[in-house]
Design a protein around this motif. Structure first.
Motif, PDB file in Angstrom:
ATOM      1  N   GLN A 143       0.842  -1.211   0.000  1.00 37.55           N
ATOM      2  CA  GLN A 143       0.000   0.000   0.000  1.00 37.55           C
ATOM      3  C   GLN A 143       0.868   1.248   0.000  1.00 37.55           C
ATOM      4  O   GLN A 143       1.980   1.225   0.534  1.00 37.55           O
ATOM      5  CB  GLN A 143      -0.863   0.021   1.260  1.00 37.55           C
ATOM      6  CG  GLN A 143      -2.056  -0.938   1.199  1.00 37.55           C
ATOM      7  CD  GLN A 143      -2.819  -0.887   2.501  1.00 37.55           C
ATOM      8  OE1 GLN A 143      -3.671  -0.042   2.707  1.00 37.55           O
ATOM      9  NE2 GLN A 143      -2.519  -1.804   3.394  1.00 37.55           N
ATOM     10  N   GLN A 144       0.318   2.339  -0.567  1.00 39.64           N
ATOM     11  CA  GLN A 144       1.081   3.586  -0.655  1.00 39.64           C
ATOM     12  C   GLN A 144       1.349   4.152   0.749  1.00 39.64           C
ATOM     13  O   GLN A 144       0.439   4.313   1.562  1.00 39.64           O
ATOM     14  CB  GLN A 144       0.276   4.600  -1.460  1.00 39.64           C
ATOM     15  CG  GLN A 144       1.067   5.840  -1.810  1.00 39.64           C
ATOM     16  CD  GLN A 144       0.220   7.104  -1.711  1.00 39.64           C
ATOM     17  OE1 GLN A 144      -1.004   7.047  -1.779  1.00 39.64           O
ATOM     18  NE2 GLN A 144       0.882   8.228  -1.537  1.00 39.64           N
ATOM     19  N   ARG A 145       2.621   4.396   1.039  1.00 40.06           N
ATOM     20  CA  ARG A 145       3.006   4.876   2.368  1.00 40.06           C
ATOM     21  C   ARG A 145       3.597   6.267   2.263  1.00 40.06           C
ATOM     22  O   ARG A 145       4.188   6.610   1.239  1.00 40.06           O
ATOM     23  CB  ARG A 145       4.087   3.974   2.971  1.00 40.06           C
ATOM     24  CG  ARG A 145       3.617   2.593   3.255  1.00 40.06           C
ATOM     25  CD  ARG A 145       4.678   1.768   3.919  1.00 40.06           C
ATOM     26  NE  ARG A 145       5.775   1.454   3.002  1.00 40.06           N
ATOM     27  CZ  ARG A 145       6.912   0.903   3.381  1.00 40.06           C
ATOM     28  NH1 ARG A 145       7.122   0.623   4.650  1.00 40.06           N
ATOM     29  NH2 ARG A 145       7.849   0.639   2.509  1.00 40.06           N
ATOM     30  N   VAL A 146       3.481   7.034   3.324  1.00 40.49           N
ATOM     31  CA  VAL A 146       4.126   8.352   3.361  1.00 40.49           C
ATOM     32  C   VAL A 146       5.020   8.402   4.604  1.00 40.49           C
ATOM     33  O   VAL A 146       4.579   8.039   5.700  1.00 40.49           O
ATOM     34  CB  VAL A 146       3.075   9.490   3.401  1.00 40.49           C
ATOM     35  CG1 VAL A 146       3.745  10.837   3.633  1.00 40.49           C
ATOM     36  CG2 VAL A 146       2.280   9.521   2.098  1.00 40.49           C
ATOM     37  N   HIS A 147       6.269   8.781   4.405  1.00 44.46           N
ATOM     38  CA  HIS A 147       7.206   8.929   5.523  1.00 44.46           C
ATOM     39  C   HIS A 147       7.154  10.374   6.003  1.00 44.46           C
ATOM     40  O   HIS A 147       7.315  11.294   5.197  1.00 44.46           O
ATOM     41  CB  HIS A 147       8.625   8.565   5.077  1.00 44.46           C
ATOM     42  CG  HIS A 147       8.772   7.109   4.784  1.00 44.46           C
ATOM     43  ND1 HIS A 147       8.465   6.561   3.572  1.00 44.46           N
ATOM     44  CD2 HIS A 147       9.164   6.089   5.582  1.00 44.46           C
ATOM     45  CE1 HIS A 147       8.659   5.255   3.621  1.00 44.46           C
ATOM     46  NE2 HIS A 147       9.092   4.942   4.828  1.00 44.46           N
ATOM     47  N   LEU A 148       6.936  10.565   7.284  1.00 42.19           N
ATOM     48  CA  LEU A 148       6.800  11.927   7.814  1.00 42.19           C
ATOM     49  C   LEU A 148       8.155  12.432   8.312  1.00 42.19           C
ATOM     50  O   LEU A 148       8.577  12.102   9.425  1.00 42.19           O
ATOM     51  CB  LEU A 148       5.790  11.968   8.957  1.00 42.19           C
ATOM     52  CG  LEU A 148       4.366  11.480   8.656  1.00 42.19           C
ATOM     53  CD1 LEU A 148       3.443  11.789   9.834  1.00 42.19           C
ATOM     54  CD2 LEU A 148       3.809  12.102   7.384  1.00 42.19           C
ATOM     55  N   VAL A 149       8.821  13.191   7.472  1.00 38.86           N
ATOM     56  CA  VAL A 149      10.087  13.812   7.881  1.00 38.86           C
ATOM     57  C   VAL A 149       9.725  15.077   8.653  1.00 38.86           C
ATOM     58  O   VAL A 149       8.965  15.920   8.157  1.00 38.86           O
ATOM     59  CB  VAL A 149      10.952  14.131   6.643  1.00 38.86           C
ATOM     60  CG1 VAL A 149      12.201  14.896   7.051  1.00 38.86           C
ATOM     61  CG2 VAL A 149      11.314  12.835   5.911  1.00 38.86           C
TER      62      VAL A 149
END
Ligand SMILES: O=C(O)CCC(=O)C(=O)O
Length: 238
Positions: A143-149
């Motif tokens: 699934q599409q993931r987003v890394h929170l920098v």
């Protein structure tokens, strides 16, 4: 809480490495975070005026000891909570230093807060998994993931159904973040018997009995009611 991979062999022989402090509601200085007006201003948009700080954590993600145990499996925080409605609960998570993929930033699946609560279990990780780190049973890693920098002091507010976790800490330092789950004090407790949350109820009750000498009649709701603290407005239900 201690990391499963370093609980018996510390980084420094005479010092214990704590990977997470939970329930700091009695620590005046740490709890000040939960009362900051610049945090509550946004929390109120989700909870309304009666705000309880229900769950407090200082997460000190250790350098990974080579077993990938510093990862936090993908999960939904609502799995741990016997109160509803979910839309009146929100987490504030603040980076205490820069966090990025190297030291294990938060990873989220955008939009999943519109879904339902999924079945959670301990993941079957080769190197072991930390206590209470349940993950979604049928998690699809594609699934599409987003890394929170995030920079030091940045805060993210998220819904308790949002699927999230955090990566491995590949640096030599401890990655620090502080967080609080808030709920409207108008929320109500639910009975989790017969639901996917029964497994967490069982585990929490065992810990309460073993560590705090609680009686066998303690309920999951009791363990939250004693930890919750009013931070704004009136304590009505929780
Ligand atoms: O700070 C992290 O690494 C993730 C923490 C988290 O998701 C949790 O404790 O529920």
């Amino acid at each position: 809480m201690r990391d499963v991979a370093i609980s018996k062999s510390e980084f420094l022989p005479d010092q214990s490495a704590v990977s997470k402090l939970q329930d700091f509601q009695e620590d005046q200085e740490l709890f000040r975070y939960c009362t900051l007006p610049q945090i509550l201003k946004y929390v109120e948009c989700f909870t309304g005026p009666n705000i309880m700080a229900m769950h407090t954590m200082l997460i000190n993600k250790p350098p990974d000891a080579g077993k990938k145990t510093s990862r936090h499996p993908m999960h939904q925080d609502l799995h741990y909570f016997p109160f509803r409605p979910a839309d009146h609960i929100v987490c504030a998570w603040t980076a205490m230093e820069r966090v990025d993929r190297s030291n294990g930033c938060l990873v989220v699946l955008p939009g999943t807060h519109k879904g339902t609560l999924k079945q959670h279990d301990y993941p079957d990780w080769e190197g072991g998994v930390n206590k209470m780190y349940h993950g979604i049973r049928d998690y699809d890693p594609d699934q599409q993931r987003v890394h929170l920098v995030m920079e030091k002091g940045d805060t993210v507010f998220f819904h308790p159904l949002l699927i999230h976790g955090s990566g491995m800490n590949r640096t030599q330092g401890f990655r620090k973040a502080i967080s609080c789950h808030y709920a409207s004090s108008d929320c109500y407790y639910i009975d989790v018997k017969g639901t996917s949350q029964e497994i967490i109820e069982q585990e929490v009750k065992e810990i309460a009995q073993r560590k705090y000498n609680a009686g066998s009649d303690i309920t999951l709701q009791d363990t939250w009611a004693v930890r919750g603290r009013l931070v704004k407005g009136q304590r009505t239900m929780l």
